[in-house]
Scaffold this motif. Sequence first.
Motif, short mmCIF file in Angstrom:
data_model
loop_
_atom_site.label_atom_id
_atom_site.label_comp_id
_atom_site.label_asym_id
_atom_site.label_seq_id
_atom_site.Cartn_x
_atom_site.Cartn_y
_atom_site.Cartn_z
N TYR A 349 0.84 -1.20 0.00
CA TYR A 349 0.00 0.00 0.00
C TYR A 349 0.87 1.25 0.00
CZ TYR A 349 1.06 0.31 5.02
OH TYR A 349 1.70 0.42 6.22
N GLY A 350 0.24 2.38 -0.30
CA GLY A 350 0.98 3.63 -0.43
C GLY A 350 0.85 4.53 0.79
N LEU A 351 1.98 5.12 1.18
CA LEU A 351 2.00 6.16 2.21
C LEU A 351 2.33 7.48 1.54
CD1 LEU A 351 4.11 4.28 4.92
CD2 LEU A 351 1.67 4.78 5.05
N PRO A 352 1.64 8.58 1.87
CA PRO A 352 1.91 9.85 1.21
C PRO A 352 3.31 10.36 1.53
CG PRO A 352 0.41 10.16 3.06
CD PRO A 352 0.57 8.68 2.88
N GLY A 353 3.99 10.91 0.54
CA GLY A 353 5.32 11.48 0.72
C GLY A 353 5.54 12.66 -0.20
N GLU A 354 6.55 13.46 0.08
CA GLU A 354 6.81 14.66 -0.72
C GLU A 354 7.13 14.32 -2.16
OE1 GLU A 354 9.85 16.96 1.11
OE2 GLU A 354 8.67 17.45 2.91
N ASP A 355 7.80 13.19 -2.39
CA ASP A 355 8.19 12.80 -3.74
C ASP A 355 7.22 11.80 -4.36
OD1 ASP A 355 10.51 14.39 -3.58
OD2 ASP A 355 11.54 12.79 -2.50
#
Length: 431
Positions: A349-355
């Motif tokens: 699953y995806g975790l939000p990040g700056e890139d």
Amino acid sequence: MLITDDFLPVPVPESLNATYLVPMAGLPTVGTKTAVQRLSGRLAEPVRGLARRMLDSPLMSVDTRPIHEFPELPPDLLTAFGATEAQLARLAAATHLVVVQADYRPGWPPAHEWAARAVAAAVADTVGGDVVDVFGLQFLDPATALRSLPDAQGRIRLVDWVLVPYSSDADGLWFTTKGLRRFGLLELQAQGVPDHLTRAWGAVMTGTARRLLRDWTDGLTGEEVPAFVQLPVLATVTGHDIAVAYGNPEQHGATAPVLLRLELDPATDPEADSFLTLRPPAGFPGPDGRYYATACGTLFTGITPDVRYARSGDAMSHAVATARASLGDIRARFLAGALPPETQLVVKYGLPGEDGPEYVWAGVTSWPTPEQIEGASASDANTDPAVRIGSAVVVEATDVVDWAVLDGTGVREGGWTQAVLDAGERPAPPV
């Protein structure tokens, strides 16, 4: 002492020492015993009693010295081990150091470390200052220092006491531990670790340290301190060892054990450290790095826990769509207990990040609603400090990009995005 090919005799030091510093501007205004007493509600036994008893004994000393009388602490190394600019500024402005030192015999509990850290935290708490762990060259705020001490059941997180630094060399990465000597044990090292296993192998080293520390302290339970403790040449490490070392004993998969061979690597320079070197079992064909990769695959249920970011392109898009389209079916099989025996379901699953999103894996422990999945993280996340190996996570189904059913050999079903990454597919060129 009986010496066999199955055991490695490791020398035991006669005594151990812990040193903690509290930098401050001016002299302390609160006595040490009063400072410890003020923390009585925040210190669990056995630490509370250890600190009080050692303060009243010759095993501990607490001195206040002008800072120029103490060897300068290297700012570059302090920074490398996590010091902030604010902490370094407070150190530069300090006029005095409260020096807390304690001595104790090797064995469990490590009373010198627990008591000295507790007393230093108590002193720092009275001035809103910092604790400097001289052994680890680390700054600790009082709250962090107190959290690292044993709870009411006497449990600690080994990651609060043992660091795993690494550096590059010609053959890959060189990993060492820094902290096992607190307990009298030699530090570990491993060489030739592939670059892509940075995070996974750090966790394996921590789990191995936990396993060997148990064997070490078991050999020190007698009334007399022995000259040597015999450690098994083949150390057995499991996912449970890693989870416990990270403070999450209830969150671990039933992984197969991994064997690592111990070699004693004595220092030729009397000022240098000796090491216990981790190697593949004797007879393993191929380079050590290949075995390390296999070990990580086994301990992390067949999925390398390194961070993987999304790639554009037809292959990846198709892989994600395939995984998402079959989520309902795999959930139904999971809830019905219809997955193959001795397998584990994991989701990516995806975790939000700056890139952009950071994609990590988690083992599924519960799937109460179609929209939400409960599990245990298979890796440390870069973007979210709360997501650590073995920690409990709640995953929204809308964030899932892949799933896999794993057995002792790896991916048995699913894992479409992993297959794309492992195949080295490149993003399509921009139009």
